[in-house]
Design a protein around this motif. Sequence first.
Motif, short mmCIF file in Angstrom:
data_model
loop_
_atom_site.label_atom_id
_atom_site.label_comp_id
_atom_site.label_asym_id
_atom_site.label_seq_id
_atom_site.Cartn_x
_atom_site.Cartn_y
_atom_site.Cartn_z
N ILE A 19 23.16 10.61 23.60
CA ILE A 19 22.91 11.29 22.33
C ILE A 19 23.85 10.71 21.28
N THR A 20 23.28 10.12 20.25
CA THR A 20 24.06 9.56 19.15
C THR A 20 23.65 10.24 17.84
N GLN A 21 24.33 9.89 16.79
CA GLN A 21 23.98 10.44 15.48
C GLN A 21 22.57 10.00 15.07
N ASP A 22 22.20 8.77 15.42
CA ASP A 22 20.85 8.31 15.11
C ASP A 22 19.81 9.11 15.89
N THR A 23 20.09 9.41 17.13
CA THR A 23 19.15 10.20 17.93
C THR A 23 18.92 11.55 17.29
N LEU A 24 19.99 12.23 16.90
CA LEU A 24 19.86 13.55 16.28
C LEU A 24 19.14 13.45 14.94
N GLY A 28 14.92 14.81 14.04
CA GLY A 28 14.82 15.95 13.14
C GLY A 28 13.52 16.03 12.38
N TYR A 29 12.41 15.67 13.02
CA TYR A 29 11.10 15.77 12.38
C TYR A 29 10.27 16.84 13.07
N ILE A 274 13.53 1.45 15.82
CA ILE A 274 14.44 1.59 14.68
C ILE A 274 15.71 0.82 15.01
N TYR A 275 16.06 -0.15 14.14
CA TYR A 275 17.21 -1.01 14.36
C TYR A 275 18.30 -0.70 13.33
N SER A 276 19.53 -0.88 13.74
CA SER A 276 20.64 -0.86 12.79
C SER A 276 20.73 -2.22 12.11
N THR A 277 20.86 -2.24 10.80
CA THR A 277 20.91 -3.51 10.08
C THR A 277 22.30 -4.15 10.11
N VAL A 282 18.59 -1.57 18.84
CA VAL A 282 17.67 -0.44 18.74
C VAL A 282 18.48 0.85 18.87
N VAL A 283 18.40 1.71 17.86
CA VAL A 283 19.12 2.97 17.89
C VAL A 283 18.21 4.15 18.21
N HIS A 284 16.90 3.96 18.05
CA HIS A 284 15.95 5.02 18.39
C HIS A 284 14.55 4.42 18.42
N SER A 285 13.61 5.15 19.02
CA SER A 285 12.22 4.69 19.05
C SER A 285 11.29 5.89 19.10
#
Length: 520
Positions: A19-24, A28-29, A274-277, A282-285
Amino acid sequence: MAAYKPVVVQACPKLGERITQDTLYWRGYKTPVQIKEFGAVNKIDFSPAPPYNYAVTASSRIHIYGRYSQEPIKTFSRFREAAYGATYRDDGRLLAAGSEDGTVCLLDVGGKAPLRQFEGHTKPVHVAGFLSDKYRIFSGGDDYSSTVWDIPSATEIISYSEHTDYVRCGCASKVNADVFITGSYDHTVKLFDARTKSSVMTIEHGHPVESVLLFPSGGLLVSAGGRYVKVWDVLKGGQLLVSLKNHHKTVTCLCLNSSGQRLLSGSLDRHVKIYSTTSYKVVHSFNYATSILSLALSPEDETIVVGMTNGVLNVKHRKPEEKSENSEKKRQPAYRTYMKGRTYMPKQEDFCVSKPVKRVLRKYDKLLRSFQSSKALDAVLEPPIMLHTPEVTVAVMQELHRRGTLRSALAGRDEKQVNLLLTFVARRVIEPRFTPMLVIVADMLTDIYHPVVGQSAVVDKQFLKLKEAIGKEIDYQEELLEVLGMMDTLFATYTKKIDTCLEENKSNGVTEIIETNRSY
């Protein structure tokens, strides 16, 4: 009589998702809203101006939806054939779209009929967009040409025919009003300057290019084609920075979030990555039902819209943020009430009354308590238990083996039940946590049903699968033992070298000390 002790199911630790900040953030949708279009959705574009409506191009229509509406608030249907790539101007008042008949249409969001029609392409136009000065349009078609049009006079300014295959994607620079980029099925991405008569830069992607994206700064370019997403440095002459291969099928669309720190890619493999630039990891999918053709993200990432090949529009809205202060105020009294008296220690003169706890037994525990071994095994061979909680099935087998009734429980079964048992054993025998018990079960099944081999094709097939699974596992173990022997040899050599170096250092140190003493 002693009370029955339920079967102890060994709990094995599971590797949970990190669980990371990107995951949370990306979780959130809300539950997505599904909207059915008339055909495959080839383009989605959000208006840059409030109220941030979005245009959806599908079949021969362009629908404009409000952010929270499930019905189109505006429809452009005066296309004789299919429409492609409707794109908003920076002020959100005009739309540019291509069509199957080779014309480029300029549409007023508040009107019905096209304001302008630019004719010059001889084949379908899949790319249309505005240059950043708002008074020119660029387009790309299947006739291999890329053209710049003047909006006030509705005339062609310049046309380029440098591609050798269909031009299927493009974007304009927000920094320079004369620069735009096109991608083609000839595996190249070309950068054009409307002030010159030829392309300024050519980048070889290596696969048919489906989508291109330019960062807001204008320095980085992203191209998508095949299974690859590649990032190029435009300021260094098109130098490749990173090549990403995280999709299993062709990547069809690209998108940046509002901050520019996350890159989104959609693919025919039904995933949005979803990638971090900064790290390009990949931080999420997201996972969708069918192949993805188009993707768009609203300002402030409040809405994500995905268009698919089956004509379904998937719309997700962000959940409203809850106020943490109110939730804490509501939660604290309930927590205190629940914990009240839990830490109280009884005194010597207190009389404690224990409340009897009613123990609810599982179905297999009830059958084991009444010594019905075969029925207990049947209870844990049900598909939901075998698929989702195989440890329960193995625990019951262990209990039957401890009691000495496992062989009798396995015997006397029909073709369907034997097939079920062999399927479970063949699938799970290679898992280390189940191997010791299931090897015993496989041995017993072989002994019991060996005389009937050849009478049922289904059972014979399962026995062959079991044999193949065990054979593969033995081969893996032998290979691992070989690797382990190689590693032991390397470690032994490494330790010898360290010991030799230490001895040399000690001898050198003693010599140096003797020499310094002599000098004195």
